[in-house]
Design an enzyme around this catalytic site. Structure first.
Site, PDB file in Angstrom:
ATOM      1  CG  HIS A   1      -2.103  -0.754   1.171  1.00 50.26           C
ATOM      2  ND1 HIS A   1      -2.791  -0.909   0.005  1.00 50.26           N
ATOM      3  CD2 HIS A   1      -2.798  -1.435   2.113  1.00 50.26           C
ATOM      4  CE1 HIS A   1      -3.852  -1.654   0.229  1.00 50.26           C
ATOM      5  NE2 HIS A   1      -3.880  -1.992   1.497  1.00 50.26           N
TER       6      HIS A   1
ATOM      7  CD  GLU B   1      -6.053  -9.206 -16.640  1.00 46.53           C
ATOM      8  OE1 GLU B   1      -5.690  -8.632 -15.610  1.00 46.53           O
ATOM      9  OE2 GLU B   1      -7.244  -9.326 -16.974  1.00 46.53           O
TER      10      GLU B   1
ATOM     11  CG  ASP C   1      -4.708 -10.687 -12.482  1.00 43.60           C
ATOM     12  OD1 ASP C   1      -4.617 -11.228 -11.363  1.00 43.60           O
ATOM     13  OD2 ASP C   1      -5.511  -9.783 -12.723  1.00 43.60           O
TER      14      ASP C   1
ATOM     15  CB  CYS D   1      -2.216  -1.831 -18.613  1.00 42.10           C
ATOM     16  SG  CYS D   1      -3.233  -3.310 -18.627  1.00 42.10           S
TER      17      CYS D   1
HETATM   18  C1  PEP Z   1      -3.010  -6.750 -14.268  1.00 43.98           C
HETATM   19  O1  PEP Z   1      -3.487  -7.803 -13.851  1.00 43.98           O
HETATM   20  O2  PEP Z   1      -1.806  -6.612 -14.600  1.00 43.98           O
HETATM   21  C2  PEP Z   1      -3.866  -5.553 -14.380  1.00 43.98           C
HETATM   22  C3  PEP Z   1      -3.415  -4.444 -14.941  1.00 43.98           C
HETATM   23  O3  PEP Z   1      -5.113  -5.622 -13.818  1.00 43.98           O
HETATM   24  P1  PEP Z   1      -5.403  -5.471 -12.228  1.00 43.98           P
HETATM   25  O4  PEP Z   1      -4.102  -5.098 -11.569  1.00 43.98           O
HETATM   26  O5  PEP Z   1      -6.451  -4.433 -12.116  1.00 43.98           O
HETATM   27  O6  PEP Z   1      -5.870  -6.850 -11.903  1.00 43.98           O
HETATM   28 MG    MG Z   2      -5.654  -7.989 -13.705  1.00 45.91          MG
END
Ligand code: PEP
Ligand code: MG
Length: 573
Positions: free
Chosen positions: A197, A434, A458, A505
């Site tokens: 966090h 993912e 993920d 991302c």
């Molecule tokens: C990811 O899994 O890399 C992603 C960008 O989605 P989140 O972190 O929202 O699961």
């Molecule tokens: Mg994700």
């Protein structure tokens, strides 16, 4: 003058790619909270102690509320939600019951708080994974209550002197949110990782930060001069004058943030921001984001009793599109369920939430209406003045069948809007990679859409079978493992083979130390916390594609993460 050989360099994990220099302020919120032996229980009046606890609780609640409002203004609504968790814990009847039991047994309020929270913290820690992170929230709350009860003033993190560098064993999310980025030089903590966090909050605030430095950090004396180098992941105690100057200068670098950047050989790379609320869009633009590469729409659905309406969502999408004025804004459809449960949706988490009903898996079942409403809002937003840049992507897709079904839904929504005479456009469409499954069928997915965007948070957890929130397997949850790099490589090739663009991302995209590698792998777009945009852009303009490709080739051939790290550090042959 301090000479170079007096410097002490402590290695940790850079949480923000920013540098700062200043004077160490040791922060230990529990330092003067030790309690004397409890008095004879017979002398303790339970009613009085419960009243003291209630008064302390109310005072803490008021402070938290005020801090929440300030954080929402400063870093946006989604980060401010960290405070909601604290407020919820504070109102928890179970904790209240435990405190009352302890006072009934003759403990004064402060001892009762220590005991009640101690048990709860131990239980959360024993549960491991994401649950164990909540223990930090409870610790922070316990400290606040004890301070209130003992009348002990804490170092006020919101009122630190100019240039202070906070040095602490750990910082809670609330602690971090109190730091003023225009005042502090940065912070360093002994514990924590890139996704803790405190690290996430540091990125939102734009504060130089190094976490996970370990025990040696705790030997840094109050008042020592310290450089926090988030780029190198180093804390330098008693830095040489040259190093301190360099850190100071890097802190106010004239940067390339507002330019659309290209590599040395002229390849143009899109650098976008990940945002969680419409309020963050303008700030992301200020940091230099070319667009938004991931707008997480979950915020709409949390902290309320029922799903948002089509109009509410439409208005929020238009609000996000406006500052980007036709530049690309990628909205991800709802990704709740599993580890992000929403009580009123009534989707049980299941035995293994990360492998259960989450992301687009919600749509085929009884909650198909949620996706339909969201798609209607998106297609309408795409037809507005700023809607040209809108793109939509689907999370956690695993099969071609799922995607075909989703694309049919888009068509059906477009047909319904046409029939109703409502202005709409079908935006650019994409799929998040993912899951290992989606990487293996990336070519087939890419043939059906305009782009793929890799969610490495993920993807890494599923490739490595390592929970993204469990510190004990953090070494495995690292995208620099050759297995993950090879999955990235095949995904990029599959996308390009199908004439789709490919972005990333996940958190990996925002690590400037990995920028050259990612460009060498062939990514066209990188999307990240807005605060890391300037540093990644700096790296892109220094990168030569041919050298980057050679680097990627060496990394892909490596057998271990250590070998990849050595290659990235320039000493891997
Ligand atoms: C990811 O899994 O890399 C992603 C960008 O989605 P989140 O972190 O929202 O699961
Ligand atoms: Mg994700």
């Amino acid at each position: 003058m301090t000479t170079k050989n007096q410097e002490r360099v402590l290695r940790g994990i850079g949480a923000t790619p920013l540098s700062g220099v200043g004077t160490a302020v040791r922060y230990d919120p529990d330092a003067d909270l030790s309690l004397p032996e409890p008095p004879d229980p017979k002398t303790v009046e339970s009613g009085v102690e419960v009243d003291r606890f209630e008064a302390a609780r109310e005072a803490v609640r008021e402070r938290l509320q005020a801090e929440r409002e300030r954080a929402a203004e400063r870093v946006g609504e989604s980060e401010a939600e960290i405070f909601d968790a604290h407020l919820q814990f504070l109102a928890d009847p179970q904790i209240e019951g435990l405190v009352e039991d302890a006072t009934d047994e003759g403990l004064p309020a402060e001892h009762a708080v220590r005991e009640a929270f101690g048990d709860a913290i131990d239980q959360l820690e024993a549960a491991g994974g994401l649950t164990s992170e909540r223990a930090d929230d409870l610790r922070e709350l316990r400290t606040r209550l004890l301070r209130e009860l003992l009348g002990a003033e804490a170092t006020d993190l919101a009122a630190l002197p100019e240039g202070a560098v906070v040095v602490a064993e750990r910082l809670g999310p609330g602690d971090t949110a109190r730091l003023d980025p225009d005042v502090v030089g940065g912070f360093a903590t002994a514990t924590g990782g890139r996704t803790s966090h405190a690290a996430i909050m540091a990125r939102s605030l734009g504060v130089p930060a190094v976490v996970g430095v370990g025990e040696p950090l705790l030997d840094v004396a109050d008042g020592a001069t310290v450089v926090v180098d988030g780029d190198a992941g180093e804390v330098v105690v008693d830095p040489s004058a040259e190093r301190a100057d360099r850190a100071r200068e890097r802190g106010r670098d004239v940067d390339v943030r507002h330019e659309q950047v290209t590599t040395v050989d002229g390849r143009s790379i899109e650098v976008a921001a990940n945002i969680g609320t419409p309020a963050e869009a303008a700030g992301a633009r200020e940091q230099g984001a070319d667009g938004v590469g991931l707008f997480r729409t979950e915020f709409f659905f949390l902290d309320r009793e029922e799903p948002p309406t089509e109009d509410e969502q439409y208005e929020a999408f238009v609000e996000v599109l406006q500052p980007f004025d036709g530049d690309r804004v990628v909205v991800r459809t709802l990704d709740v369920g599993g580890d992000k449960p929403v009580p009123y949706l009534d989707v049980p988490a299941g035995e293994n939430p990360f492998l259960g009903v989450r992301g687009v898996r919600l749509a085929p079942g009884e909650r198909a209406d949620l996706l339909e409403t969201q798609l209607r809002a998106l297609l309408r937003a795409a037809a507005t003045d700023a809607g040209d840049g809108l793109a939509v992507m689907f999370p956690l897709v695993a099969t071609v069948g799922e995607l075909d079904d989703l694309l049919e839904r888009v068509e059906a929504v477009a047909a319904a809007l046409a029939e109703e005479g409502v202005p709409h456009e079908v935006p650019e469409l994409g799929v998040m990679v993912e899951t290992p499954a989606s990487a293996f069928v990336a070519a087939e997915l890419a043939e059906r859409v305009d782009f793929l965007s890799v969610g490495t948070n993920d993807l890494t957890q599923y490739v490595m079978a390592a929970d993204r929130g469990d510190e004990r397997v953090a070494g495995l949850h690292d995208p620099r493992h050759p297995a993950v790099l090879r999955v990235l490589d095949r995904t990029v090739r599959a996308a390009h083979g199908a004439d789709a663009w490919v972005g990333m991302c996940g958190e990996m995209a925002g690590d400037p130390d990995l920028t050259e590698l990612l460009l060498g792998l062939g990514f066209d777009e990188l999307s990240m916390s807005a605060v890391t945009v300037p540093a990644v852009k700096e790296r892109i303009v220094e990168t030569d594609t041919e050298a980057a490709e050679a680097l990627a080739e060496r990394a892909l051939a490596a057998e271990t993460r250590a070998a990849v790290e050595a290659i990235l550090a320039g000493d891997g042959g």
